[in-house]
Design an enzyme around this catalytic site. Structure first.
Site, mmCIF file in Angstrom:
data_model
loop_
_atom_site.group_PDB
_atom_site.id
_atom_site.type_symbol
_atom_site.label_atom_id
_atom_site.label_comp_id
_atom_site.label_asym_id
_atom_site.label_seq_id
_atom_site.Cartn_x
_atom_site.Cartn_y
_atom_site.Cartn_z
ATOM 1 N N LYS A 35 4.277 11.011 7.204
ATOM 2 C CA LYS A 35 2.809 11.083 7.392
ATOM 3 C C LYS A 35 2.356 10.660 8.783
ATOM 4 C CE LYS A 35 1.929 6.537 5.393
ATOM 5 N NZ LYS A 35 1.778 5.800 4.144
ATOM 6 N N ARG A 127 -3.791 -2.438 -3.485
ATOM 7 C CA ARG A 127 -4.211 -1.077 -3.210
ATOM 8 C C ARG A 127 -4.063 -0.336 -4.536
ATOM 9 N NH1 ARG A 127 -1.744 2.587 1.575
ATOM 10 N NH2 ARG A 127 -0.275 3.119 -0.094
HETATM 11 C C1 LIG Z 1 2.814 4.978 4.089
HETATM 12 C C2 LIG Z 1 3.504 4.703 2.824
HETATM 13 C C3 LIG Z 1 4.879 4.401 2.836
HETATM 14 C C4 LIG Z 1 5.663 4.230 4.111
HETATM 15 O O1 LIG Z 1 5.237 3.091 4.808
HETATM 16 P P1 LIG Z 1 5.841 2.683 6.223
HETATM 17 O O2 LIG Z 1 5.302 1.335 6.455
HETATM 18 O O3 LIG Z 1 5.353 3.711 7.207
HETATM 19 O O4 LIG Z 1 7.308 2.676 6.148
HETATM 20 C C5 LIG Z 1 5.492 4.207 1.615
HETATM 21 N N1 LIG Z 1 4.823 4.327 0.448
HETATM 22 C C6 LIG Z 1 3.501 4.626 0.414
HETATM 23 C C7 LIG Z 1 2.838 4.744 -0.903
HETATM 24 C C8 LIG Z 1 2.801 4.822 1.593
HETATM 25 O O5 LIG Z 1 1.500 5.103 1.532
#
Ligand SMILES: *Cc1c(COP(=O)(O)O)cnc(C)c1O
Length: 346
Positions: A35, A127
């Site tokens: 992302k 969250r």
């Molecule tokens: C963004 C996200 C991740 C990855 O997080 P990083 O800190 O970029 O490694 C994993 N799980 C969810 C649900 C996320 O939103």
């Protein structure tokens, strides 16, 4: 063209390999989160070339982009889906993080084949997800769907509340999985590396969803450079459009700035300041670290970044390019800005 982001794919590739090695040693599946780069197929390629099969993203558009770039499932949707676009999610992805019983039922109705569902459990970051102490009751009645197949539980910390992984909050998710007799436990993101390094990652954890560590070599929640990974994978370059000596404190009665902030200025006398052609629309100025020693980001408005260059050894001139390391939020915004050119090395 400036501003531009220069992305070192070789460094990212080495980070992915290193992480995969570490996770493999513990039999943990590495899910590659794309992302930050808006599902750029080049990043998808780096993950897949280095043995990461499941690609995860938070946006439907990004999965489309990866497909247009020649990549296909396994894809994991890591933002809990919106009803209005659930059909698209079910069509495009085959792993979905979910936190509402209704969504599980709807997926079961829509899907033509089996979709792997990970039910989100909140272990305190607040969250998404059912609170861990209510999780068994909420998930148990959902285990018998044929197509929306709940294969495991998932959790994240460090996203909203800035909570760190701990022995205690890991035990909570493990206990939920055990009580429901689910084999898979997925944790993310990057901050969970602290559990591996600290030796308190339970052996029951089967999967880690990681983006930042691979892509930037950093851990924003843990507030650190990850020592066994490479940083400066991404460098932002912007051009100087004014260079002048000016006082360090604005003159006159003060209201708020263009972003509704009340800026504070320290009086350092007359300073040599560069204005760069990049602003808050393109980058989070607080997340920029100048690679010129002695330079300091002072402030930014929508389109102008002010950098104090008084103490920089080279004589910075009009038209020069300054380079910056970008943290997660600065990188995110720069990648999203259509005004920032992207250049990939390697
Ligand atoms: C963004 C996200 C991740 C990855 O997080 P990083 O800190 O970029 O490694 C994993 N799980 C969810 C649900 C996320 O939103």
């Amino acid at each position: 063209m400036y501003p531009r982001l220069v992305v070192d794919l070789e460094k990212i590739s080495r980070n992915v390999r290193k992480l995969r090695e570490i996770l493999k040693e513990r039999n943990i599946e590495f899910v590659g989160v794309t992302k930050l780069f808006m599902g750029d197929p080049k990043i998808a390629g780096i993950f897949r070339e280095n043995g990461v099969e499941v690609l995860a993203d938070s946006r439907i558009e990004n999965f489309r982009k990866m497909m247009e770039g020649g990549f296909s499932k396994p894809f994991m949707m890591i933002r809990i889906p919106q009803i209005s676009r659930l059909k698209e999610v079910v069509e495009l992805t085959d792993h979905i993080l979910v936190s509402e019983p209704e969504i599980v039922k709807m997926i079961d109705e829509i899907a033509s084949g089996v979709v792997k569902i990970y039910y989100m459990v909140d272990v305190g970051d607040l969250r998404e997800g059912v609170m861990y102490d209510k999780a068994v009751d909420e998930i148990k009645p959902l285990l018998n769907f044929k197509k929306a197949k709940i294969v495991g539980v998932a959790t994240n910390v460090g996203c909203f509340g800035g909570v760190l992984p701990s022995e205690e909050n890991l035990k909570w998710i493990v206990d939920v999985a055990k009580e429901l007799d689910l084999d898979e436990i997925s944790v993310g993101g990057t901050v969970y590396l602290l559990a591996l390094e600290g030796g308190f990652m339970p052996y029951e954890i089967t999967q880690m969803r990681i983006g930042e560590a691979a892509l930037l070599g950093t851990d924003a929640t843990g507030d650190r450079d990850i020592p066994y990974l490479e940083q400066e994978t991404v460098v932002l370059e912007a051009e100087v459009i004014e260079i002048k000596e000016k006082p360090s404190v604005p003159i006159g009665k003060k209201g708020k700035d263009s972003m509704g902030r009340v800026p504070k200025f320290e009086d350092k006398g007359i300073r040599r300041r560069a204005i760069l052609a990049i602003g808050v629309q393109d980058v989070d100025p607080k997340g920029l670290k100048p690679l010129d020693e002695g330079a300091e980001v002072v402030h930014a408005s929508s389109d102008h970044l002010i950098v104090d260059v008084t103490d920089v050894e080279r004589k910075i001139k009009l038209g020069d390019v300054m380079r910056f390391r970008t943290n997660y939020s600065a990188t995110l915004r720069a990648i999203t800005s259509p005004f920032v050119d992207k250049v990939f090395l390697g």
